[in-house]
Write a protein that holds these residues in place. Structure first.
Motif, PDB file in Angstrom:
ATOM      1  N   VAL A 193      13.919  42.657  48.573  1.00  0.00           N
ATOM      2  CA  VAL A 193      14.287  41.326  49.044  1.00  0.00           C
ATOM      3  C   VAL A 193      15.668  40.997  48.493  1.00  0.00           C
ATOM      4  CG1 VAL A 193      13.689  38.885  49.130  1.00  0.00           C
ATOM      5  CG2 VAL A 193      11.871  40.606  49.073  1.00  0.00           C
ATOM      6  N   GLU A 195      18.507  37.956  48.481  1.00  0.00           N
ATOM      7  CA  GLU A 195      18.832  36.581  48.834  1.00  0.00           C
ATOM      8  C   GLU A 195      20.309  36.480  49.166  1.00  0.00           C
ATOM      9  OE1 GLU A 195      18.544  31.995  47.075  1.00  0.00           O
ATOM     10  OE2 GLU A 195      17.917  33.713  45.854  1.00  0.00           O
ATOM     11  N   GLY A 199      19.776  32.458  53.717  1.00  0.00           N
ATOM     12  CA  GLY A 199      18.502  33.100  54.011  1.00  0.00           C
ATOM     13  C   GLY A 199      18.178  34.282  53.116  1.00  0.00           C
ATOM     14  N   TYR A 200      17.320  35.169  53.647  1.00  0.00           N
ATOM     15  CA  TYR A 200      16.833  36.316  52.898  1.00  0.00           C
ATOM     16  C   TYR A 200      16.810  37.549  53.802  1.00  0.00           C
ATOM     17  CZ  TYR A 200      15.036  32.667  49.801  1.00  0.00           C
ATOM     18  OH  TYR A 200      14.913  31.573  48.991  1.00  0.00           O
ATOM     19  N   TYR A 202      14.907  41.246  54.101  1.00  0.00           N
ATOM     20  CA  TYR A 202      13.734  42.000  53.641  1.00  0.00           C
ATOM     21  C   TYR A 202      13.776  43.408  54.217  1.00  0.00           C
ATOM     22  CZ  TYR A 202      11.849  37.277  52.852  1.00  0.00           C
ATOM     23  OH  TYR A 202      11.659  35.975  52.463  1.00  0.00           O
ATOM     24  N   VAL A 218      16.871  30.330  55.547  1.00  0.00           N
ATOM     25  CA  VAL A 218      16.686  29.857  54.186  1.00  0.00           C
ATOM     26  C   VAL A 218      15.407  29.043  54.022  1.00  0.00           C
ATOM     27  CG1 VAL A 218      17.993  27.722  54.520  1.00  0.00           C
ATOM     28  CG2 VAL A 218      17.884  28.773  52.239  1.00  0.00           C
ATOM     29  N   PRO A 222       9.658  33.089  50.791  1.00  0.00           N
ATOM     30  CA  PRO A 222       9.714  34.534  50.592  1.00  0.00           C
ATOM     31  C   PRO A 222       8.354  35.208  50.471  1.00  0.00           C
ATOM     32  CG  PRO A 222      11.382  33.453  49.254  1.00  0.00           C
ATOM     33  CD  PRO A 222      10.524  32.362  49.833  1.00  0.00           C
TER      34      PRO A 222
END
Length: 251
Positions: A193, A195, A199-200, A202, A218, A222
């Protein structure tokens, strides 16, 4: 000027140096003296501050490179300052063309700066952050495959899909290498993951030689996203398996 730039080998060497004294400009500065001269200013309230520092070299006629590289116009003193600035930083921000032309390598832990970094709450070495709009990067280079601190790649929403896929492959390779070094690990990457602003990102193992990548807003939680990805992999993971290929053919 001597306060900022160490003298060259043309200057007479020092005959003596008193420990802890201010640099006197006679002879080569020690790394401790350089670190003190280039230390980040303390904040007025004693709290953390964010600083952005720029560093470059140029010739007398204003050129910043020769044959696409800055190294040929740099002297030993320039390189000592450059190394000191890297050793003091949390992140070294560099453009993709510089990475390509200069053969950028990951930052290393330097024993001369270990105590200062630990006292400042920093890790053993800074991360390198590469800015690229096209993602035309060689992700097989040591900068991406074997850094002490994972390399960060910054790009935009218009980055080519195939280059995004190559970046994912680089993340997977790095994560797999890290997993193999961790005690108690099976040596396999399960989930990464990252950041980012807004947002993120994966990346999850989804079968033999297959991975599921998701870019989430965002507002996404998570932990919930990780659970949803695992559910999806359980349902369709077997169909995502990709056999190794040689000469364009599955083997």
């Amino acid at each position: 000027m001597r306060r900022l730039f160490p003298v060259t080998d043309e200057t007479a060497a020092r005959t003596a140096r008193q420990e802890g004294a201010e640099p006197d400009g006679a002879g080569e500065w020690s790394l401790a003296e350089l670190a003190a001269a280039y230390a980040y200013p303390a904040s007025d309230d004693g709290g953390p501050r964010t600083w952005l520092r720029a560093n470059m070299v140029s010739t007398l006629d204003g050129a910043a490179q020769h044959d696409g590289r800055s190294q040929p116009i740099s002297c030993a003193a320039d390189m000592r300052i450059f190394g000191t600035l890297r050793a003091l930083a949390d992140v070294v921000l560099v453009g993709a063309e510089t990475v390509r032309q200069e053969g950028y390598r990951p930052a290393r832990a330097r024993t001369e700066f270990a105590a200062a970094r630990e006292a400042a709450g920093q890790g053993p070495a800074p991360a390198v952050a590469v800015v690229s709009g096209s993602l035309d990067l060689d992700f097989s280079l040591p900068l991406y495959t074997s850094p002490l601190v994972p390399t960060v790649v910054l790009t935009g929403a218009d980055a080519p899909a195939d280059r995004v896929a190559a970046a994912c492959a680089g993340v997977q390779s790095l994560a797999g290498a890290v997993a193999q070094e961790l005690p108690g690990s099976s040596g396999e990457m399960k989930l990464v993951v990252i950041e980012i602003d807004g947002g993120y990102f994966y990346l999850m193992a989804a079968g033999d030689n297959a991975y599921l990548a998701v870019l989430a807003d965002v507002v996404c939680e998570p932990g919930r996203m990780g659970g949803m990805m695992r559910d999806l992999v359980v349902r369709i993971g077997a169909h995502l398996t990709s056999p190794p290929r040689r000469g364009g053919q599955a083997v």
